[in-house]
Design an enzyme around this catalytic site. Structure first.
Site, short mmCIF file in Angstrom:
data_model
loop_
_atom_site.label_atom_id
_atom_site.label_comp_id
_atom_site.label_asym_id
_atom_site.label_seq_id
_atom_site.Cartn_x
_atom_site.Cartn_y
_atom_site.Cartn_z
N ARG A 1 37.30 26.11 45.63
CA ARG A 1 38.06 26.82 44.59
C ARG A 1 39.53 26.50 44.84
O ARG A 1 40.04 26.73 45.94
CB ARG A 1 37.79 28.29 44.76
N ARG B 1 44.42 36.30 47.02
CA ARG B 1 43.79 35.17 46.31
C ARG B 1 44.74 34.58 45.27
O ARG B 1 45.88 34.99 45.13
CB ARG B 1 42.51 35.65 45.64
N LYS C 1 39.24 40.82 50.84
CA LYS C 1 39.94 40.04 49.82
C LYS C 1 40.98 40.92 49.09
O LYS C 1 40.81 42.16 49.00
CB LYS C 1 38.96 39.47 48.81
N LYS D 1 43.67 40.88 45.51
CA LYS D 1 43.90 40.16 44.25
C LYS D 1 45.14 40.67 43.52
O LYS D 1 45.34 41.88 43.42
CB LYS D 1 42.68 40.30 43.34
N CYS E 1 29.37 35.31 34.80
CA CYS E 1 29.70 34.69 36.09
C CYS E 1 28.76 33.52 36.32
O CYS E 1 27.85 33.28 35.55
CB CYS E 1 29.55 35.73 37.20
N CYS F 1 25.12 30.43 43.30
CA CYS F 1 25.62 31.64 43.97
C CYS F 1 24.54 32.25 44.86
O CYS F 1 23.48 32.65 44.36
CB CYS F 1 26.09 32.67 42.94
N CYS G 1 25.03 40.04 39.63
CA CYS G 1 24.82 41.05 40.67
C CYS G 1 25.98 42.04 40.58
O CYS G 1 26.93 41.80 39.84
CB CYS G 1 24.74 40.39 42.06
N CYS H 1 31.68 39.49 39.26
CA CYS H 1 32.61 38.37 39.06
C CYS H 1 32.86 38.08 37.58
O CYS H 1 33.91 37.56 37.23
CB CYS H 1 32.08 37.12 39.74
FE1 SRM Z 1 33.39 36.59 42.75
C1 SRM Z 1 31.68 36.59 45.65
C2 SRM Z 1 32.14 33.60 41.94
C3 SRM Z 1 35.65 36.36 40.26
C4 SRM Z 1 33.95 39.96 42.99
N1 SRM Z 1 32.17 35.30 43.68
C5 SRM Z 1 31.59 35.46 44.90
C6 SRM Z 1 30.88 34.18 45.36
C7 SRM Z 1 31.85 33.35 46.12
C8 SRM Z 1 29.58 34.39 46.12
C9 SRM Z 1 29.66 34.43 47.63
O1 SRM Z 1 30.38 35.27 48.20
O2 SRM Z 1 28.99 33.62 48.25
C10 SRM Z 1 30.58 33.56 43.95
C11 SRM Z 1 30.41 32.05 43.92
C12 SRM Z 1 29.51 31.63 42.80
C13 SRM Z 1 29.51 30.18 42.57
O3 SRM Z 1 28.48 29.54 42.84
O4 SRM Z 1 30.51 29.64 42.10
C14 SRM Z 1 31.70 34.15 43.12
N2 SRM Z 1 33.89 35.17 41.45
C15 SRM Z 1 33.20 34.03 41.20
C16 SRM Z 1 33.73 33.31 39.98
C17 SRM Z 1 33.63 31.80 40.08
C18 SRM Z 1 32.99 33.84 38.75
C19 SRM Z 1 33.16 33.04 37.48
O5 SRM Z 1 32.13 32.89 36.82
O6 SRM Z 1 34.25 32.63 37.13
C20 SRM Z 1 35.16 33.88 39.95
C21 SRM Z 1 36.10 33.08 40.79
C22 SRM Z 1 37.45 33.68 40.80
C23 SRM Z 1 38.50 32.83 41.46
O7 SRM Z 1 38.80 31.76 40.92
O8 SRM Z 1 39.04 33.28 42.47
C24 SRM Z 1 34.93 35.25 40.60
N3 SRM Z 1 34.66 37.90 41.83
C25 SRM Z 1 35.40 37.64 40.73
C26 SRM Z 1 35.84 38.86 40.12
C27 SRM Z 1 36.64 38.98 38.84
C28 SRM Z 1 38.12 38.94 39.05
O9 SRM Z 1 38.59 38.85 40.18
O10 SRM Z 1 38.81 39.01 38.05
C29 SRM Z 1 35.33 39.89 40.89
C30 SRM Z 1 35.43 41.41 40.58
C31 SRM Z 1 36.78 41.97 40.83
C32 SRM Z 1 36.87 42.55 42.21
O11 SRM Z 1 37.14 41.80 43.13
O12 SRM Z 1 36.61 43.76 42.35
C33 SRM Z 1 34.60 39.28 41.98
N4 SRM Z 1 32.95 38.02 44.11
C34 SRM Z 1 33.23 39.35 44.00
C35 SRM Z 1 32.64 40.03 45.13
C36 SRM Z 1 32.71 41.55 45.43
C37 SRM Z 1 33.95 41.92 46.17
C38 SRM Z 1 33.95 43.37 46.62
O13 SRM Z 1 34.96 44.04 46.38
O14 SRM Z 1 32.96 43.82 47.19
C39 SRM Z 1 31.97 39.06 45.91
C40 SRM Z 1 31.18 39.28 47.21
C41 SRM Z 1 32.04 39.58 48.38
O15 SRM Z 1 33.24 39.38 48.38
O16 SRM Z 1 31.44 40.04 49.34
C42 SRM Z 1 32.18 37.81 45.23
FE1 SF4 Z 2 27.40 35.60 42.24
FE2 SF4 Z 2 27.21 38.18 41.83
FE3 SF4 Z 2 29.56 36.98 41.60
FE4 SF4 Z 2 27.74 36.56 39.78
S1 SF4 Z 2 28.65 38.53 40.22
S2 SF4 Z 2 28.96 34.95 40.79
S3 SF4 Z 2 25.88 36.62 40.94
S4 SF4 Z 2 28.42 37.18 43.44
#
Ligand code: SRM
Ligand code: SF4
Length: 571
Positions: free
Chosen positions: A82, A152, A214, A216, A434, A440, A480, A484
């Protein structure tokens, strides 16, 4: 620092992530040894986590996991990268280089635009990882701190050249990103073969153990809330006088993730701390980060984000600490209004007479599909485009800064490659998912692969109930409860539980200032469509003039409004 009763490391035994950060020698670990190890395609336990701070996640294709296990093969380990792109701005030259790398050196050949204004490569095998970083470095791109327990990629309202204010906001997003970056030289040493700087690193803002979780940040230009500020720990809402940026309202403590069945986790909106003049921006950013660094929970990662710290210590206490650390007094919040989140598709003329074309990219996935060579289309535009490209927080792409004389040629390429499709409905443009399967590792249900057909079905329902093609419902699917795809700020949000099982949430609003409430738990996509059919029928016949779906379901009592996230969300 003076000891505080609320220090995050005193809340219980430290989580293992704290150990590995402490022992990592400022994020180096033994990553270089793992890189040289040809026996496995993966990284060992600690390095598996540490590469995240360098912007990479180890993955394997879940469609093939069982098959490989049957053949007694290790999963086909690869990494997802990323990039760090504050405000999502990328030049045409940079685009052509990332396009070439995706085509030549990744398993999937795609570029994936994300919900945080950047791009991901999926499927980079170990022998190509250094090449990837060096390719990016040669064009001025890095992936530092796009994952891991750090600040981030900093978001900024898209289309910054629309007014001078947007341009200034974008410049601040870049400054904040640079200011909060890790200072360790580990990235350059490991991936760019930089000179070794043993134990000279210092992390004055992030600390030697980095953040508890993390973090943001966004810069928002009202009335657009395209960046969805309530999903973020720290937000700077631009306040202007005579079209010029003079300061920011600061909002702290948003976040959307939760865990099924764990009521100590919940989506939460950010709180308004107050207004600051521009010259205090970096101090306040650093003070919020360092307060969360010291007070965030380092024992339980499920409760470690800023939103939980605020609820544990109290918003006022956190705010006063930030004031103390930044030597600032927050002034009362200045008036602002957020009204919408969608991108403005098609052509738009900027203040400087340049033109900007916003393209809808379904799920942000750029790939050449049969009859729709989307990825080649963007590359062909980049070959002739003199301005830059901008990734939006809605996973779309803006061709920015086009001269009037070049419009026709760019538009022609966009039409021919399927990047501009007049048949795309407003409903599709307002839908987002997402990534989820197959890459993922945390996905419980499909999202990206599920969305296109699901939207077609929802389009059919809207048409059946006589809604015009210009009307839509903000619909988001997330595989999930990590959220995201930001379903926890949608009018209709689907949160994956298991294959073809989702929790159905209703009641977000157009502006993104309301968290939707659970309506039905653990139901199939067919059942969800039946529910949407019934609800849209009621909305269509009973709504007030212009009333949006999310507002209707609350006014009509179909779901209760979530006022205070923790108490109301799980009630
Ligand atoms: Fe996310 C984890 C994809 C935005 C909350 N996110 C992941 C991972 C890396 C899975 C992992 O930990 O192994 C996913 C990778 C999937 C893949 O195969 O690409 C993933 N997140 C994404 C993306 C690519 C979704 C998308 O379809 O665009 C977004 C990438 C953002 C970026 O460029 O940095 C993405 N993730 C978000 C958002 C939305 C936002 O930030 O606007 C959230 C919710 C907002 C928040 O943080 O509360 C989000 N992602 C998470 C979480 C839960 C964090 C938590 O507070 O518990 C995880 C899991 C973790 O961190 O443990 C996670
Ligand atoms: Fe993966 Fe869950 Fe984030 Fe979707 S919401 S990209 S399933 S970690």
């Amino acid at each position: 620092m003076e000891k505080q009763a609320v220090l995050g490391e005193e809340l219980g035994p430290l989580s293992d992530n704290e150990r590995l950060k402490r022992e990592s020698n400022f994020l180096r670990g033994t990553i270089t040894n793992d890189l040289d190890n040809e026996i496995t395609g993966g990284f060992d336990a600690d390095n598996f986590q540490l590469i995240r701070f360098h912007g990479m996640y180890q993955q394997d294709d879940r469609d093939y996991r069982n098959e490989r296990a049957k053949q007694k093969l290790e999963p086909l380990h690869n990494v997802m990268l990323r990039a760090r792109m504050p405000g999502g701005v990328i030049t045409s030259k940079q685009w052509l280089a990332i396009d070439e790398f995706a085509t030549e050196s990744t398993m999937y050949g795609s570029i994936r635009l994300t919900t945080r204004q950047t791009f991901q490569f999926h499927g980079v095998l170990k022998p190509n990882i250094k090449l990837m970083h060096q390719t990016l470095n040669a064009i001025g791109i890095d992936s530092i701190a796009t994952a891991g327990d750090v600040n981030r990629n900093v978001l900024c309202t898209s289309n910054p050249v629309e007014t001078e204010l947007h341009q200034q906001a974008y410049e601040w997003a870049t400054k904040i990103s640079e200011h909060l970056l890790p200072k360790t030289r580990a990235y350059a040493e490991i991936w760019l073969d930089g000179e070794k700087h043993e134990s000279t690193d210092e992390e004055p803002i992030l600390g030697s153990n980095y953040l508890p979780r993390k973090f943001k940040t966004t810069v928002v230009v009202p009335p657009d809330n395209d960046v969805d500020l309530h999903a973020n720990d720290l937000n700077f809402v631009a306040i202007a006088k005579d079209g010029k940026l003079v300061g920011f309202n600061v909002l702290v403590g948003g976040g959307l993730a939760m865990t099924h069945g764990d009521t100590s986790t919940y989506p939460r909106k950010a709180d308004e701390f107050g207004y600051i003049p521009l010259d205090k921006t970096l101090e306040v950013a650093a003070a919020v980060v360092s307060t969360q660094r010291d007070w965030g929970n380092r024992s339980n990662r499920k409760n470690a984000k800023t939103k939980y710290t605020l609820d544990r210590v109290g918003v006022e206490v956190f705010k006063q600490e930030v004031e103390k650390r930044a030597a600032v007094s927050f002034e009362p919040v200045q008036s602002y209004e957020l009204t919408h989140r969608g991108d403005k598709f098609g052509w738009l003329e900027g203040i400087d007479g340049k033109h900007h074309l916003t393209l809808f990219i379904e799920n942000g996935r750029l790939l050449d599909y049969p009859g729709k060579p989307l990825k080649s289309g963007v590359a062909n535009i980049a070959k002739i485009h003199k301005g830059d490209l901008r990734m939006t927080a809605n996973q779309n792409l803006i061709v920015a800064g086009v001269d009037a004389k070049d419009k026709e040629q760019i538009e022609k390429i966009a039409f021919e490659s399927g990047l501009l499709d007049p048949a795309t409905s407003q409903q599709r443009k307002d839908s987002m998912a997402c990534v989820a399967f197959p890459t993922c590792p945390l996905a419980m249900a499909e999202a990206e692969r599920f969305l296109p057909q699901f939207v077609t079905d929802v389009e059919g329902i809207l048409e059946k109930h006589g809604l015009s093609k210009d009307e839509s419902i903000i619909l988001r699917v997330t595989g999930c409860p990590n959220g995201c795809g930001r379903a926890m700020l949608a009018e209709i949000g689907l949160v994956g539980k298991a294959p073809d099982r989702y929790n159905l949430h209703l009641g977000g609003n157009k502006a993104g200032t309301r968290v939707p409430k659970i309506y039905k738990e653990n139901i199939s996509s067919a059942q969800i469509l039946q529910e949407i059919d019934l609800l849209v029928a009621r909305w269509s016949s009973e709504r007030l003039p212009e009333e949006a779906f999310g507002d209707f379901v609350i006014r009509d009592g179909i779901v209760e409004e979530v006022l205070v996230s923790k108490r109301d969300f799980h009630a």
